[in-house]
Design an enzyme around this catalytic site. Structure first.
Site, PDB file in Angstrom:
ATOM      1  N   CYS A  78      -1.571   4.142  11.203  1.00  0.00           N
ATOM      2  CA  CYS A  78      -1.420   5.401  11.951  1.00  0.00           C
ATOM      3  C   CYS A  78      -2.722   5.682  12.692  1.00  0.00           C
ATOM      4  O   CYS A  78      -3.276   6.765  12.620  1.00  0.00           O
ATOM      5  CB  CYS A  78      -1.048   6.543  11.016  1.00  0.00           C
ATOM      6  SG  CYS A  78      -2.173   6.750   9.631  1.00  0.00           S
ATOM      7  N   ASP A 108       1.654  -1.008   5.104  1.00  0.00           N
ATOM      8  CA  ASP A 108       1.319   0.214   5.845  1.00  0.00           C
ATOM      9  C   ASP A 108      -0.134   0.511   5.450  1.00  0.00           C
ATOM     10  O   ASP A 108      -0.400   1.229   4.503  1.00  0.00           O
ATOM     11  CB  ASP A 108       2.284   1.323   5.392  1.00  0.00           C
ATOM     12  CG  ASP A 108       2.084   2.608   6.161  1.00  0.00           C
ATOM     13  OD1 ASP A 108       1.839   2.542   7.366  1.00  0.00           O
ATOM     14  OD2 ASP A 108       2.189   3.687   5.537  1.00  0.00           O
ATOM     15  N   ALA A 147       0.904  -1.170   0.000  1.00  0.00           N
ATOM     16  CA  ALA A 147       0.000   0.000   0.000  1.00  0.00           C
ATOM     17  C   ALA A 147       0.938   1.214   0.000  1.00  0.00           C
ATOM     18  O   ALA A 147       1.185   1.817   1.023  1.00  0.00           O
ATOM     19  CB  ALA A 147      -0.900  -0.028   1.233  1.00  0.00           C
ATOM     20  N   PRO A 180       2.115   7.744  -0.797  1.00  0.00           N
ATOM     21  CA  PRO A 180       2.924   8.400  -1.837  1.00  0.00           C
ATOM     22  C   PRO A 180       4.381   7.958  -1.904  1.00  0.00           C
ATOM     23  O   PRO A 180       5.153   8.530  -2.668  1.00  0.00           O
ATOM     24  CB  PRO A 180       2.835   9.883  -1.444  1.00  0.00           C
ATOM     25  CG  PRO A 180       2.709   9.857   0.053  1.00  0.00           C
ATOM     26  CD  PRO A 180       1.897   8.613   0.376  1.00  0.00           C
ATOM     27  N   GLU A 222      -0.154   0.126  -5.553  1.00  0.00           N
ATOM     28  CA  GLU A 222      -1.065   1.191  -5.127  1.00  0.00           C
ATOM     29  C   GLU A 222      -2.324   1.112  -5.984  1.00  0.00           C
ATOM     30  O   GLU A 222      -2.253   0.925  -7.183  1.00  0.00           O
ATOM     31  CB  GLU A 222      -0.378   2.560  -5.267  1.00  0.00           C
ATOM     32  CG  GLU A 222      -1.276   3.756  -5.034  1.00  0.00           C
ATOM     33  CD  GLU A 222      -1.968   3.791  -3.659  1.00  0.00           C
ATOM     34  OE1 GLU A 222      -1.308   3.578  -2.638  1.00  0.00           O
ATOM     35  OE2 GLU A 222      -3.201   4.032  -3.640  1.00  0.00           O
ATOM     36  N   LYS A 237       7.687   5.420   2.598  1.00  0.00           N
ATOM     37  CA  LYS A 237       8.357   4.259   3.185  1.00  0.00           C
ATOM     38  C   LYS A 237       9.089   3.455   2.115  1.00  0.00           C
ATOM     39  O   LYS A 237      10.155   2.898   2.386  1.00  0.00           O
ATOM     40  CB  LYS A 237       7.343   3.417   3.959  1.00  0.00           C
ATOM     41  CG  LYS A 237       6.748   4.214   5.125  1.00  0.00           C
ATOM     42  CD  LYS A 237       5.755   3.446   5.951  1.00  0.00           C
ATOM     43  CE  LYS A 237       5.044   4.357   6.938  1.00  0.00           C
ATOM     44  NZ  LYS A 237       4.150   5.361   6.315  1.00  0.00           N
TER      45      LYS A 237
END
Ligand code: SAM
Length: 323
Positions: A247, A193, A121, A124, A145, A127
């Site tokens: 997050c 992520d 994932a 932008p 993506e 990571k």
């Protein structure tokens, strides 16, 4: 209409504060204080495109920075994000603006030169580019993506940050192992992520940051997280490492998803995570009526403070099934 929106935002704020209090009864005041304050701008120097000379340029522009707690990380002490974006160092991909918490998942992936890595994932690309910087672009990364606009941003960032050793796929990561049989048990390292409710992005003095927040986590989001983590499982080589991160402080999207994967599979184990920063606690093994596998104690929650936003990290190894 305006009034009811205002009330509902106020109610949301109260519910968010209550949620934080129930998760962190001993430290919630500090946490609420920290998510009511603006965080400083932080960045990572991109070692793929050079290094220290970029700091000189910032000084010439009157921008003052201080070394941060993570490798190549910096905190801006004087100067705005806009001023940084106007420097040639930023425009030439020598600097990547990134929150400190967001720098953590690549640091625990144990990625090495020659590894084949999947970022499931990826946009932008903060990571993905960090992973490649860690190995000097000597690992190979496949970035997936689903969102076409974010995909373009990802491509742009990979190029700007000097990553050469990459492949990029505009597709739904959930079906990756079915659509690409060649990726079955293929990757040595996987980062997921995951898309999440982004509670770590809540800033209590900015109601816009929690306008779409809901007390109940979205079922659709959790379905996506489960689909993606299962796809990561199928594409991970035995012996390989998967890092799952979000997050958000939402239990259902964190411990809930990790526990679900452990139950669905017989050969995923959680590894301990060592971060060298103080503001962390182990993931929950129980919360109200939810009981999770005892090894969830190995996951980590990043507690928001002056420099870090809320984050969750789990590190799995896929072990060989003994027959
Ligand atoms: N890792 C990124 C970084 O550090 O720059 C941030 C990733 S963001 C948390 C999650 C990303 O997953 C979003 O860009 C979103 O569009 C993407 N996404 C959501 N559902 C997806 C799916 N089913 N397959 C692939 N990507 C997906």
């Amino acid at each position: 209409m305006k009034n009811s929106q205002k009330i509902s935002l106020l109610e949301k704020r109260t519910l968010i504060e209550e949620k934080i209090r129930s998760l962190y009864p001993d430290t919630y005041r500090k946490i609420i204080h920290s998510i009511s304050q603006a965080k400083p701008t932080t960045f990572r120097i991109n070692t793929l495109n050079g290094g220290a000379e970029v700091l000189e340029e910032l000084t010439e522009h009157g921008i003052q920075v201080q070394k941060g707690p993570l490798p190549n990380s910096y905190v801006v002490k004087k100067g705005s994000q806009k001023e940084i974006e106007a420097t040639s160092g930023y425009q030439n991909g020598k600097i990547y603006l990134q929150e400190f918490s967001s720098m953590l998942p690549p640091l625990i992936l144990d990625v090495e030169k020659n590894h084949i890595v999947l970022d499931l994932a990826a946009a932008p690309g903060g990571k993905s580019t960090e992973i490649q910087a860690i190995t000097g672009d000597e690992s190979k990364i496949v970035c997936v993506e689903k969102n076409p606009i974010r995909f373009e941003r990802l491509k742009y960032n990979l190029e700007l940050q000097g990553v050469k050793n990459y492949e990029i796929l505009l597709e739904n990561g959930i079906g990756l192992y079915k659509n690409h049989p060649e990726y079955s048990e293929y990757f040595e390292r996987i980062l997921l992520d995951a898309p999440c409710s982004n509670e770590g992005g809540i800033h209590l003095s900015e109601p816009k940051s929690y306008a779409s927040w809901d007390l109940k986590p979205s079922k659709e989001l959790m379905r996506t997280q489960k689909g993606l983590i299962m796809s990561a499982y199928h594409t991970l080589r035995p012996g390989g490492i998967l890092v799952y991160s979000t997050c958000t402080f939402c239990i259902e999207e964190n411990e809930g998803i990790v526990d679900w994967l452990l139950k669905q599979t017989q050969n995923m184990e959680l590894l301990p995570i060592s971060l060298g920063i103080p503001n962390t606690i182990p993931g929950f093994t129980k919360f109200t009526e939810d009981i999770f596998h005892p090894s969830l104690v190995r996951t980590k929650r990043i507690i928001p403070d002056a420099l870090f936003t809320a984050f969750f990290l789990a590190k799995f190894r896929k072990v060989m099934i003994q027959i």
